[in-house]
Design an enzyme around this catalytic site. Structure first.
Site, short mmCIF file in Angstrom:
data_model
loop_
_atom_site.label_atom_id
_atom_site.label_comp_id
_atom_site.label_asym_id
_atom_site.label_seq_id
_atom_site.Cartn_x
_atom_site.Cartn_y
_atom_site.Cartn_z
N GLY A 14 0.86 -1.27 -0.04
CA GLY A 14 0.06 -0.05 0.10
C GLY A 14 0.58 1.17 0.03
O GLY A 14 0.10 2.34 0.48
N SER A 15 2.20 1.07 -0.40
CA SER A 15 2.89 2.51 -0.50
C SER A 15 2.38 3.52 -1.58
O SER A 15 2.29 4.82 -1.14
CB SER A 15 4.36 2.10 -0.70
OG SER A 15 4.44 1.73 -2.01
N ASN A 16 1.82 3.00 -2.34
CA ASN A 16 1.18 4.17 -3.68
C ASN A 16 -0.10 4.60 -2.81
O ASN A 16 -0.32 5.68 -2.98
CB ASN A 16 0.80 3.26 -4.71
CG ASN A 16 2.11 3.18 -5.58
OD1 ASN A 16 2.48 4.13 -6.23
ND2 ASN A 16 2.80 1.94 -5.84
N MET A 94 -3.56 -7.56 -7.47
CA MET A 94 -2.96 -8.68 -8.04
C MET A 94 -3.92 -9.58 -8.95
O MET A 94 -3.69 -10.80 -9.03
CB MET A 94 -2.15 -9.66 -7.28
CG MET A 94 -0.99 -8.76 -6.33
SD MET A 94 0.07 -7.85 -7.73
CE MET A 94 1.13 -9.49 -8.15
N ARG A 95 -4.97 -8.89 -9.20
CA ARG A 95 -6.11 -9.62 -9.83
C ARG A 95 -6.30 -8.95 -11.37
O ARG A 95 -6.32 -7.93 -11.41
CB ARG A 95 -7.28 -9.72 -9.26
CG ARG A 95 -7.28 -10.31 -7.73
CD ARG A 95 -7.69 -11.72 -8.08
NE ARG A 95 -7.09 -12.10 -6.49
CZ ARG A 95 -7.27 -13.57 -6.14
NH1 ARG A 95 -7.50 -14.38 -6.91
NH2 ARG A 95 -6.58 -13.94 -4.95
N ASN A 111 -3.71 2.03 -13.62
CA ASN A 111 -2.92 1.05 -12.74
C ASN A 111 -1.52 1.75 -12.69
O ASN A 111 -1.32 2.35 -13.97
CB ASN A 111 -2.89 -0.23 -13.36
CG ASN A 111 -1.92 -1.40 -12.56
OD1 ASN A 111 -1.84 -1.33 -11.42
ND2 ASN A 111 -1.19 -2.32 -13.38
N HIS A 113 2.53 0.56 -12.78
CA HIS A 113 3.56 -0.71 -13.07
C HIS A 113 4.75 -0.24 -13.03
O HIS A 113 5.24 0.78 -13.70
CB HIS A 113 3.05 -1.27 -14.35
CG HIS A 113 3.95 -2.72 -14.81
ND1 HIS A 113 3.70 -3.85 -14.17
CD2 HIS A 113 4.94 -2.78 -15.50
CE1 HIS A 113 4.63 -4.67 -14.42
NE2 HIS A 113 5.51 -4.26 -15.14
#
Ligand code: GRF
Length: 198
Positions: A14-16, A94-95, A111, A113
Protein backbone atom coordinates in the site's frame (compact mmCIF):
# COMPACT_ATOMS: atom_id res chain seq x y z
CA UNK A 1 -14.28 22.55 -4.33
CA UNK A 2 -15.37 19.68 -6.60
CA UNK A 3 -13.40 16.60 -5.56
CA UNK A 4 -12.94 13.50 -7.71
CA UNK A 5 -14.34 10.45 -5.87
CA UNK A 6 -11.81 7.62 -6.15
CA UNK A 7 -11.70 3.99 -5.04
CA UNK A 8 -8.35 2.28 -4.46
CA UNK A 9 -7.85 -1.47 -4.96
CA UNK A 10 -4.74 -3.25 -3.68
CA UNK A 11 -3.43 -6.59 -2.47
CA UNK A 12 -0.33 -5.66 -0.52
CA UNK A 13 1.89 -3.10 1.07
CA UNK A 14 0.00 0.00 0.00
CA UNK A 15 2.84 2.48 -0.43
CA UNK A 16 1.14 4.03 -3.47
CA UNK A 17 -2.15 4.16 -1.57
CA UNK A 18 -0.40 5.94 1.30
CA UNK A 19 1.18 8.48 -1.07
CA UNK A 20 -2.23 9.23 -2.60
CA UNK A 21 -3.99 9.53 0.78
CA UNK A 22 -1.20 11.80 2.07
CA UNK A 23 -1.58 14.13 -0.92
CA UNK A 24 -5.33 14.25 -0.39
CA UNK A 25 -4.86 15.04 3.28
CA UNK A 26 -2.32 17.77 2.59
CA UNK A 27 -4.69 19.37 0.08
CA UNK A 28 -2.41 18.75 -2.94
CA UNK A 29 -4.90 16.40 -4.56
CA UNK A 30 -8.52 17.43 -5.18
CA UNK A 31 -9.75 13.87 -4.76
CA UNK A 32 -11.81 12.13 -2.15
CA UNK A 33 -10.96 8.52 -1.29
CA UNK A 34 -14.36 6.89 -0.92
CA UNK A 35 -13.19 3.33 -0.32
CA UNK A 36 -10.13 1.05 -0.25
CA UNK A 37 -10.80 -2.58 -1.20
CA UNK A 38 -8.45 -5.56 -0.95
CA UNK A 39 -8.67 -9.21 -1.94
CA UNK A 40 -6.25 -10.01 0.90
CA UNK A 41 -7.73 -9.97 4.39
CA UNK A 42 -4.60 -8.90 6.25
CA UNK A 43 -3.09 -6.66 3.56
CA UNK A 44 -1.32 -3.61 5.01
CA UNK A 45 -3.20 -1.43 2.50
CA UNK A 46 -6.35 -1.96 4.59
CA UNK A 47 -4.51 -0.79 7.73
CA UNK A 48 -3.44 2.32 5.83
CA UNK A 49 -7.06 3.02 4.90
CA UNK A 50 -8.02 2.73 8.58
CA UNK A 51 -5.14 4.99 9.59
CA UNK A 52 -6.53 7.65 7.22
CA UNK A 53 -10.15 6.96 8.29
CA UNK A 54 -11.14 5.82 4.80
CA UNK A 55 -13.91 3.23 4.41
CA UNK A 56 -12.37 -0.13 3.60
CA UNK A 57 -13.40 -3.65 2.77
CA UNK A 58 -12.03 -7.12 2.22
CA UNK A 59 -13.37 -8.81 -0.90
CA UNK A 60 -12.91 -12.62 -0.85
CA UNK A 61 -11.85 -13.37 -4.41
CA UNK A 62 -13.24 -16.89 -4.80
CA UNK A 63 -11.62 -19.94 -6.33
CA UNK A 64 -9.32 -18.39 -8.96
CA UNK A 65 -5.72 -17.30 -8.40
CA UNK A 66 -5.31 -14.43 -10.86
CA UNK A 67 -8.83 -13.15 -11.35
CA UNK A 68 -12.08 -12.67 -9.46
CA UNK A 69 -15.01 -15.02 -9.79
CA UNK A 70 -17.59 -13.29 -12.04
CA UNK A 71 -20.10 -12.93 -9.21
CA UNK A 72 -17.37 -11.44 -7.02
CA UNK A 73 -16.42 -8.99 -9.77
CA UNK A 74 -20.08 -7.94 -10.01
CA UNK A 75 -20.08 -7.46 -6.26
CA UNK A 76 -16.97 -5.25 -6.62
CA UNK A 77 -18.80 -3.11 -9.19
CA UNK A 78 -21.69 -2.71 -6.76
CA UNK A 79 -19.40 -1.74 -3.89
CA UNK A 80 -17.65 0.90 -5.98
CA UNK A 81 -20.93 2.27 -7.35
CA UNK A 82 -22.48 2.43 -3.91
CA UNK A 83 -19.44 4.36 -2.75
CA UNK A 84 -19.99 6.79 -5.66
CA UNK A 85 -16.55 6.12 -7.16
CA UNK A 86 -15.77 7.77 -10.52
CA UNK A 87 -12.13 6.71 -10.90
CA UNK A 88 -10.80 3.27 -9.88
CA UNK A 89 -7.13 3.34 -8.90
CA UNK A 90 -5.29 0.01 -8.89
CA UNK A 91 -2.35 0.12 -6.50
CA UNK A 92 -0.74 -3.30 -6.38
CA UNK A 93 -3.99 -5.17 -7.08
CA UNK A 94 -2.90 -8.67 -8.11
CA UNK A 95 -6.01 -9.74 -10.06
CA UNK A 96 -6.78 -9.22 -13.74
CA UNK A 97 -10.09 -7.43 -14.25
CA UNK A 98 -12.69 -8.56 -16.79
CA UNK A 99 -15.96 -7.47 -18.36
CA UNK A 100 -17.98 -6.56 -15.27
CA UNK A 101 -15.47 -3.96 -14.10
CA UNK A 102 -14.27 -2.86 -17.54
CA UNK A 103 -17.83 -2.29 -18.76
CA UNK A 104 -18.91 -0.52 -15.58
CA UNK A 105 -15.89 1.83 -15.55
CA UNK A 106 -14.77 2.37 -19.18
CA UNK A 107 -11.53 4.43 -19.22
CA UNK A 108 -12.08 4.94 -15.52
CA UNK A 109 -9.65 2.28 -14.22
CA UNK A 110 -5.94 3.04 -14.04
CA UNK A 111 -2.93 1.05 -12.89
CA UNK A 112 0.72 1.69 -12.07
CA UNK A 113 3.44 -0.73 -13.11
CA UNK A 114 7.15 -0.72 -12.23
CA UNK A 115 8.61 -0.68 -15.77
CA UNK A 116 8.51 1.40 -18.91
CA UNK A 117 5.66 -0.49 -20.57
CA UNK A 118 5.30 -2.14 -23.03
CA UNK A 119 8.63 -3.50 -21.76
CA UNK A 120 8.49 -6.00 -18.92
CA UNK A 121 4.85 -6.56 -17.99
CA UNK A 122 4.22 -9.07 -15.21
CA UNK A 123 5.90 -9.80 -11.91
CA UNK A 124 9.15 -8.29 -10.63
CA UNK A 125 9.58 -6.08 -13.67
CA UNK A 126 12.63 -4.36 -12.16
CA UNK A 127 14.45 -7.72 -12.07
CA UNK A 128 13.60 -8.29 -15.71
CA UNK A 129 14.98 -4.84 -16.64
CA UNK A 130 18.21 -5.48 -14.74
CA UNK A 131 18.69 -8.97 -16.20
CA UNK A 132 18.27 -7.67 -19.75
CA UNK A 133 20.96 -5.04 -19.27
CA UNK A 134 18.71 -2.02 -19.77
CA UNK A 135 20.21 1.39 -19.02
CA UNK A 136 16.94 2.94 -18.03
CA UNK A 137 13.73 1.64 -16.47
CA UNK A 138 10.97 3.39 -14.56
CA UNK A 139 7.25 3.21 -14.03
CA UNK A 140 4.09 3.59 -16.10
CA UNK A 141 0.52 4.64 -15.38
CA UNK A 142 -1.92 3.18 -17.89
CA UNK A 143 -5.60 2.54 -18.50
CA UNK A 144 -6.58 -1.01 -17.59
CA UNK A 145 -7.82 -3.55 -20.12
CA UNK A 146 -8.27 -7.34 -20.04
CA UNK A 147 -4.55 -8.07 -20.46
CA UNK A 148 -1.91 -7.96 -17.75
CA UNK A 149 -0.12 -4.58 -17.49
CA UNK A 150 -1.50 -3.56 -20.87
CA UNK A 151 -3.69 -0.71 -22.06
CA UNK A 152 -3.20 2.85 -23.23
CA UNK A 153 -0.26 4.53 -21.55
CA UNK A 154 -1.06 7.75 -19.70
CA UNK A 155 2.34 8.74 -18.30
CA UNK A 156 5.79 7.37 -17.55
CA UNK A 157 8.64 8.31 -15.23
CA UNK A 158 12.15 7.16 -16.15
CA UNK A 159 14.64 5.84 -13.61
CA UNK A 160 18.27 5.42 -14.66
CA UNK A 161 19.82 2.02 -13.93
CA UNK A 162 23.18 2.42 -12.18
CA UNK A 163 26.15 0.08 -12.76
CA UNK A 164 26.09 -1.21 -9.18
CA UNK A 165 22.30 -1.53 -8.91
CA UNK A 166 20.85 -4.61 -7.23
CA UNK A 167 17.22 -5.64 -7.76
CA UNK A 168 16.48 -4.12 -4.34
CA UNK A 169 18.16 -0.77 -4.96
CA UNK A 170 16.55 -0.37 -8.38
CA UNK A 171 13.14 -1.38 -7.06
CA UNK A 172 13.43 1.14 -4.22
CA UNK A 173 14.16 4.02 -6.65
CA UNK A 174 11.32 2.96 -8.95
CA UNK A 175 8.93 2.95 -6.01
CA UNK A 176 10.01 6.49 -5.09
CA UNK A 177 9.24 7.49 -8.69
CA UNK A 178 5.84 5.74 -8.47
CA UNK A 179 4.89 7.76 -5.44
CA UNK A 180 5.47 10.93 -7.45
CA UNK A 181 3.97 9.80 -10.75
CA UNK A 182 0.71 8.29 -9.54
CA UNK A 183 -0.53 11.29 -7.53
CA UNK A 184 0.52 13.58 -10.41
CA UNK A 185 -1.55 11.59 -12.90
CA UNK A 186 -4.53 11.47 -10.54
CA UNK A 187 -4.19 15.25 -10.12
CA UNK A 188 -4.71 15.59 -13.89
CA UNK A 189 -7.89 13.51 -13.65
CA UNK A 190 -9.02 15.75 -10.77
CA UNK A 191 -8.39 18.84 -12.86
CA UNK A 192 -10.39 17.43 -15.78
CA UNK A 193 -13.18 16.37 -13.42
CA UNK A 194 -13.36 19.84 -11.94
CA UNK A 195 -13.36 21.52 -15.34
CA UNK A 196 -15.60 19.32 -17.46
CA UNK A 197 -16.38 16.07 -15.64
CA UNK A 198 -14.46 12.90 -16.52
C1 GRF B 1 3.88 -1.23 -7.17
O1 GRF B 1 5.25 -1.37 -7.40
C2 GRF B 1 3.11 -1.18 -8.46
O2 GRF B 1 3.88 -0.71 -9.51
C3 GRF B 1 2.74 -2.61 -8.71
O3 GRF B 1 2.52 -3.13 -7.43
C4 GRF B 1 3.30 -2.45 -6.48
C5 GRF B 1 2.42 -2.08 -5.34
O4 GRF B 1 3.14 -1.54 -4.28
N1 GRF B 1 1.60 -2.70 -9.58
P1 GRF B 1 2.37 -0.87 -3.08
O5 GRF B 1 1.39 -1.89 -2.54
O6 GRF B 1 1.70 0.37 -3.60
O7 GRF B 1 3.45 -0.55 -2.08
Amino acid sequence: MKRLPIGILGSGKGSNCRAILERIRSGDLAAEARVVISDVLDAPILDIAREFSVANAFLPSGQFRTRLEPNVENELVNMLREAGVDLVVLAGFMRVLHAPMLKAFPRRIINIHPSLLPKFPGLEAWKQALATGEEVSGCTVHYVDEKIDHGEIIAQHEVRILPDDTPESLHARIQIAERELYPAVIAEFCERYRATGL
